[in-house]
Design a protein around this motif. Sequence first.
Motif, mmCIF file in Angstrom:
data_model
loop_
_atom_site.group_PDB
_atom_site.id
_atom_site.type_symbol
_atom_site.label_atom_id
_atom_site.label_comp_id
_atom_site.label_asym_id
_atom_site.label_seq_id
_atom_site.Cartn_x
_atom_site.Cartn_y
_atom_site.Cartn_z
ATOM 1 N N ILE A 103 8.435 11.932 -0.727
ATOM 2 C CA ILE A 103 8.991 11.041 -1.998
ATOM 3 C C ILE A 103 8.831 11.554 -3.271
ATOM 4 C CG2 ILE A 103 9.124 8.664 -2.713
ATOM 5 C CD1 ILE A 103 10.576 9.112 0.262
ATOM 6 N N GLY A 104 7.759 12.492 -3.406
ATOM 7 C CA GLY A 104 7.612 12.865 -4.609
ATOM 8 C C GLY A 104 8.735 13.901 -5.240
ATOM 9 N N GLN B 32 0.969 -1.043 -0.145
ATOM 10 C CA GLN B 32 -0.021 -0.049 0.035
ATOM 11 C C GLN B 32 0.875 1.163 0.093
ATOM 12 O OE1 GLN B 32 -2.188 -1.707 3.416
ATOM 13 N NE2 GLN B 32 -4.051 -1.021 2.240
ATOM 14 N N ARG B 33 1.883 1.194 1.013
ATOM 15 C CA ARG B 33 3.058 2.301 0.680
ATOM 16 C C ARG B 33 3.469 2.608 -0.642
ATOM 17 N NH1 ARG B 33 3.948 5.541 4.813
ATOM 18 N NH2 ARG B 33 1.883 5.723 4.826
ATOM 19 N N ILE B 34 3.752 1.614 -1.161
ATOM 20 C CA ILE B 34 4.660 1.805 -2.549
ATOM 21 C C ILE B 34 3.707 2.309 -3.523
ATOM 22 C CG2 ILE B 34 6.188 0.482 -4.400
ATOM 23 C CD1 ILE B 34 6.706 -1.587 -2.492
ATOM 24 N N ASN B 35 2.408 1.662 -3.415
ATOM 25 C CA ASN B 35 1.297 2.487 -4.234
ATOM 26 C C ASN B 35 1.229 3.803 -4.150
ATOM 27 O OD1 ASN B 35 0.494 0.609 -6.075
ATOM 28 N ND2 ASN B 35 -0.651 -0.465 -4.481
ATOM 29 N N GLY B 36 1.338 4.478 -2.774
ATOM 30 C CA GLY B 36 1.140 5.735 -2.634
ATOM 31 C C GLY B 36 2.313 6.371 -3.054
ATOM 32 N N HIS B 37 3.449 5.962 -2.739
ATOM 33 C CA HIS B 37 4.537 6.857 -3.440
ATOM 34 C C HIS B 37 4.725 6.904 -4.738
ATOM 35 C CE1 HIS B 37 6.335 7.338 0.579
ATOM 36 N NE2 HIS B 37 6.682 6.305 0.867
#
Length: 207
Positions: free
Chosen positions: A146-147, A128-133
Amino acid sequence: MTCSQVKTVQRIIRDLQHLLDNDSYLSQAPGGKPFIAYRKPPNLKQLLTHNNTRTRLNMDTGTRACNKSISQLCCYIHPDSIIIGPNNIKHTISGLFNCSSSNIIYAIKCQQCPSALSIGQIGQTLRQRINGHKSDIRNHKTEKPIGEPFSLPGHYVQDLRVAVLLQKNFRHTLEREIAELQHITKLKAMERPGLNRDIGFMSHYTY
Ligand SMILES: [Zn+2]
Ligand SMILES: [Zn+2]
């Protein structure tokens, strides 16, 4: 051959010994009774440390791709068991994790900048975190932690790498945030080219 198998073989030899003794030719063979020697099989430590100690041990810790079709995220996994931060500070990961690991402290690495490092925490899964990043990077959300670094020239979402540093039965966010801060401090992730810009939840006390 295990110890119990050796015993079976010894029994067979004992039962068949008379065939040797009664044969006019074989009974001339020197040495009498055959002797069975038992060599202990290598234990786990010997298997893991044989020859190339470092490589073999490293296979045992770190983050692994889950290879589940629901996630196209396995390619972002940083599998190494050692994370290198700014100033070449090394952190050895103990434990084995994958995209489905939850309640974690994790590290973000950049393929373009080997010593860049960001530490984060999440109660949900790494997936879920990778998806958000990924979505922050794709949508050029430069205000997001991270953006921003992944919007630099020559950077693509493909440069993103993620590794779990610690998974624990954290009871609430604050416990995770404390562990996150400990890792930020240990790895000096706030020092350039570290990517942590402030100490997250503590920032309202310090600014
Ligand atoms: Zn996966
Ligand atoms: Zn970079």
